[in-house]
Design an enzyme around this catalytic site. Structure first.
Site, PDB file in Angstrom:
ATOM      1  N   HIS A 121       0.867  -1.185   0.000  1.00  0.00           N
ATOM      2  CA  HIS A 121       0.000   0.000   0.000  1.00  0.00           C
ATOM      3  C   HIS A 121       0.907   1.239   0.000  1.00  0.00           C
ATOM      4  O   HIS A 121       2.023   1.193   0.521  1.00  0.00           O
ATOM      5  CB  HIS A 121      -0.834  -0.050   1.287  1.00  0.00           C
ATOM      6  CG  HIS A 121      -1.885   0.995   1.402  1.00  0.00           C
ATOM      7  ND1 HIS A 121      -1.620   2.285   1.810  1.00  0.00           N
ATOM      8  CD2 HIS A 121      -3.228   0.943   1.179  1.00  0.00           C
ATOM      9  CE1 HIS A 121      -2.755   2.973   1.842  1.00  0.00           C
ATOM     10  NE2 HIS A 121      -3.742   2.179   1.468  1.00  0.00           N
ATOM     11  N   ASP A 198       2.992  -4.543   8.195  1.00  0.00           N
ATOM     12  CA  ASP A 198       1.794  -3.735   7.997  1.00  0.00           C
ATOM     13  C   ASP A 198       0.607  -4.668   8.203  1.00  0.00           C
ATOM     14  O   ASP A 198       0.301  -5.503   7.348  1.00  0.00           O
ATOM     15  CB  ASP A 198       1.804  -3.133   6.587  1.00  0.00           C
ATOM     16  CG  ASP A 198       0.493  -2.436   6.233  1.00  0.00           C
ATOM     17  OD1 ASP A 198      -0.475  -2.541   7.019  1.00  0.00           O
ATOM     18  OD2 ASP A 198       0.435  -1.799   5.164  1.00  0.00           O
ATOM     19  N   GLN A 201      -4.582  -5.089   7.042  1.00  0.00           N
ATOM     20  CA  GLN A 201      -5.595  -6.010   6.500  1.00  0.00           C
ATOM     21  C   GLN A 201      -5.569  -7.386   7.166  1.00  0.00           C
ATOM     22  O   GLN A 201      -6.362  -8.247   6.807  1.00  0.00           O
ATOM     23  CB  GLN A 201      -5.384  -6.185   4.980  1.00  0.00           C
ATOM     24  CG  GLN A 201      -5.567  -4.922   4.172  1.00  0.00           C
ATOM     25  CD  GLN A 201      -7.001  -4.401   4.150  1.00  0.00           C
ATOM     26  OE1 GLN A 201      -7.937  -5.062   4.590  1.00  0.00           O
ATOM     27  NE2 GLN A 201      -7.165  -3.185   3.659  1.00  0.00           N
ATOM     28  N   LYS A 224     -10.636  -0.542  10.593  1.00  0.00           N
ATOM     29  CA  LYS A 224     -10.835  -1.725   9.743  1.00  0.00           C
ATOM     30  C   LYS A 224     -11.226  -2.949  10.574  1.00  0.00           C
ATOM     31  O   LYS A 224     -11.476  -4.021  10.035  1.00  0.00           O
ATOM     32  CB  LYS A 224      -9.552  -2.021   8.951  1.00  0.00           C
ATOM     33  CG  LYS A 224      -9.220  -0.946   7.911  1.00  0.00           C
ATOM     34  CD  LYS A 224      -8.048  -1.355   7.084  1.00  0.00           C
ATOM     35  CE  LYS A 224      -7.397  -0.216   6.333  1.00  0.00           C
ATOM     36  NZ  LYS A 224      -8.167   0.245   5.171  1.00  0.00           N
ATOM     37  N   CYS A 364      -4.774   2.505  -3.663  1.00  0.00           N
ATOM     38  CA  CYS A 364      -3.527   3.019  -3.059  1.00  0.00           C
ATOM     39  C   CYS A 364      -2.376   2.035  -3.273  1.00  0.00           C
ATOM     40  O   CYS A 364      -1.567   1.814  -2.362  1.00  0.00           O
ATOM     41  CB  CYS A 364      -3.695   3.317  -1.577  1.00  0.00           C
ATOM     42  SG  CYS A 364      -4.935   4.553  -1.253  1.00  0.00           S
TER      43      CYS A 364
HETATM   44  N1  7TS Z   1      -1.844  -0.711   4.646  1.00  0.00           N
HETATM   45  C1  7TS Z   1      -2.742  -1.480   4.023  1.00  0.00           C
HETATM   46  C2  7TS Z   1      -2.382  -2.873   3.643  1.00  0.00           C
HETATM   47  C3  7TS Z   1      -4.022  -0.973   3.765  1.00  0.00           C
HETATM   48  O1  7TS Z   1      -4.904  -1.753   3.159  1.00  0.00           O
HETATM   49  C4  7TS Z   1      -4.342   0.342   4.160  1.00  0.00           C
HETATM   50  C5  7TS Z   1      -5.673   0.955   3.852  1.00  0.00           C
HETATM   51  C6  7TS Z   1      -3.376   1.086   4.833  1.00  0.00           C
HETATM   52  C7  7TS Z   1      -2.132   0.533   5.035  1.00  0.00           C
HETATM   53  C8  7TS Z   1      -3.638   2.468   5.336  1.00  0.00           C
HETATM   54  O2  7TS Z   1      -4.512   2.429   6.412  1.00  0.00           O
HETATM   55  P1  7TS Z   1      -5.049   3.767   7.097  1.00  0.00           P
HETATM   56  O3  7TS Z   1      -6.057   3.310   8.074  1.00  0.00           O
HETATM   57  O4  7TS Z   1      -3.890   4.447   7.714  1.00  0.00           O
HETATM   58  O5  7TS Z   1      -5.654   4.591   5.980  1.00  0.00           O
HETATM   59  N2  7TS Z   1      -6.333   0.369   2.765  1.00  0.00           N
HETATM   60  C9  7TS Z   1      -7.450   0.832   2.141  1.00  0.00           C
HETATM   61  C10 7TS Z   1      -8.071   0.129   1.116  1.00  0.00           C
HETATM   62  O6  7TS Z   1      -7.701  -0.950   0.663  1.00  0.00           O
HETATM   63  N3  7TS Z   1      -9.130   0.834   0.700  1.00  0.00           N
HETATM   64  O7  7TS Z   1      -9.202   1.946   1.429  1.00  0.00           O
HETATM   65  C11 7TS Z   1      -8.165   1.964   2.333  1.00  0.00           C
END
Ligand code: 7TS
Length: 409
Positions: A121, A198, A201, A224, A364
């Site tokens: 990401h 990370d 997910q 999430k 992303c």
């Molecule tokens: N890493 C992964 C693997 C992600 O899927 C996401 C967000 C992030 C980091 C960033 O997370 P945040 O909470 O700091 O924004 N992924 C997604 C997605 O797949 N669709 O919208 C956000």
């Protein structure tokens, strides 16, 4: 708990969108929130709202107990050794940026290497690009195999004795692949590097044990995993966090302040400058209680079943391309796809008219889109409240989409 009972706990699911019952298939972007989390937030603001770690009045004590209680829930949830290793942040992105600046910029020099993968990401790419620019270190990528997975041979070939940081997602938000982060952590350590995971997910969907993974850092987001937005976690091994300098400075994180010098509080508070995300942390604590009540193994099994069901149903739709490994056992609960030449935004728009929420775009992950040779994809992602009926509706919606566009052209 029966799936019907679980769905009852998510009030948002009980509505019509565009005249159809809502089918929410975008939990990888953000999950929906159960009533327990909504009530925890409401009760905090109704009954206990106060700043933490200050003063001695009763509301302040209640708020502090609830906030620090949530930290203990997170510690247990990921099996960290101590709450000193659990830092509250704004989310995965902030956690990764904190590691990049506080550990990466401070320790790396020219000739050192940072290793990531093509599937990361953006929030696990750009901070490392910045570290590389600022320190003269080199950013390297573990290549992907044909199906989008990573082989340990490629990991071994990319990680060298010059590698100081390896940072990899545990579950891909596009390919759905589950990466062997425990084995890669071992390779990183054999080469003297630290392992960053990370967990954005993975943490919502499977049991995570940081001691078993032996990762040095773990980043994840509350929103999430049934928790509120604006709260996340940075886990780090104590001996590393102790040597790291804070990234933000101000109230709450100090011990003594003099005119020209100051000292910091002990872990974890030295990394939490300013009024922390009190309600968010309490909401995350309620989300963890909820996930524990259902059981992470039950959630993972349910999603594997849904994923296998969706894979079977979708792969027989003509013109469908599904990205990532074919074997459901190596996948988490999401399916990324394209259908014929229909643009994924059009797919998502037609599905939305049917009350079905999916994500369309580059997710992303632009380097991965380039590797897949597409500019965008559609994605359906599942969580504990989804059913086979949701997937049947998705399939019917996709067939409708195809028919609609074949009429148009
Ligand atoms: N890493 C992964 C693997 C992600 O899927 C996401 C967000 C992030 C980091 C960033 O997370 P945040 O909470 O700091 O924004 N992924 C997604 C997605 O797949 N669709 O919208 C956000």
């Amino acid at each position: 708990m029966d799936i019907k009972d679980i769905r009852q706990l998510f009030p948002i699911l009980n509505q019509e969108v565009n005249g159809q019952p809502l089918v929410y298939l975008d939990s990888s972007a953000t999950s929906q929130k159960p009533i327990q989390v909504i009530e925890a937030l409401e009760n905090y603001y109704r009954l206990d709202n106060s700043n933490v770690h200050r003063g001695v009045h009763t509301l302040g004590t209640r708020a502090t107990d609830a906030f620090e209680g949530a930290r203990e829930k997170v510690r247990k949830f990921i099996n960290a050794k101590s709450t000193q290793e659990v830092i509250f942040t704004r989310g995965t992105t902030t956690s990764l940026n904190t590691i990049a600046v506080s550990y990466g910029v401070a320790t790396l020099k020219e000739g050192d290497e940072i290793v990531i993968t093509y599937m990361e990401h953006h929030s696990n790419i750009i901070p490392w690009q910045q570290v590389a620019k600022r320190t003269g270190a080199t950013l390297k990528y573990i290549p992907l195999q044909e199906d989008g997975s990573i082989s340990l041979e490629d990991a071994r070939a990319t990680i060298t004795s010059n590698t100081k940081i390896v940072s990899i997602m545990q579950v891909s938000n596009v390919l759905g692949v589950i990466n062997p982060v425990k084995e890669i952590a071992k390779i990183a350590h054999e080469n003297g590097a630290v392992m960053v995971v990370d967990g954005a997910q993975s943490t919502p969907h499977m049991k995570i044990d940081v001691q078993d993974l032996d990762c040095d850092f773990l980043a994840f987001s509350g929103h999430k995993m049934c928790g509120p937005t604006g709260i996340g976690v940075l886990y780090g091994k104590k001996h590393l966090l102790e040597k790291m300098e804070p990234v933000e400075f101000g109230g709450e994180m100090i011990d003594f302040v003099q005119l020209y010098e100051s000292t910091w509080k002990e872990l974890p508070w030295k990394f939490e400058a300013g009024t922390p995300i009190i309600a968010g942390a309490i909401g995350l604590g309620a989300a963890i209680d909820f996930l524990n009540e259902i059981g992470l193994d039950t959630i993972a099994d349910h999603e594997h079943q849904l994923s296998a069901y969706a894979f079977d149903k979708l792969s027989v739709v003509e013109g469908m391309t599904i990205y990532g490994p074919k074997d459901p056992a190596s996948r988490a609960g999401l399916i990324t796809f394209n259908i014929d030449d229909v643009h994924p935004h059009d797919v998502a728009t037609v599905l939305d008219a049917e009350g079905i929420a999916v994500r369309a775009g580059h997710h992303c992950a632009q380097p991965l889109m380039k590797w897949l040779k597409v500019s965008a994809t559609a994605r359906a992602s599942f969580y504990l409240y989804n059913t086979e009926e949701d997937i049947d509706k998705l399939v019917r919606g996709l067939i409708k989409t195809k028919e609609y566009f074949s009429d148009v052209f």
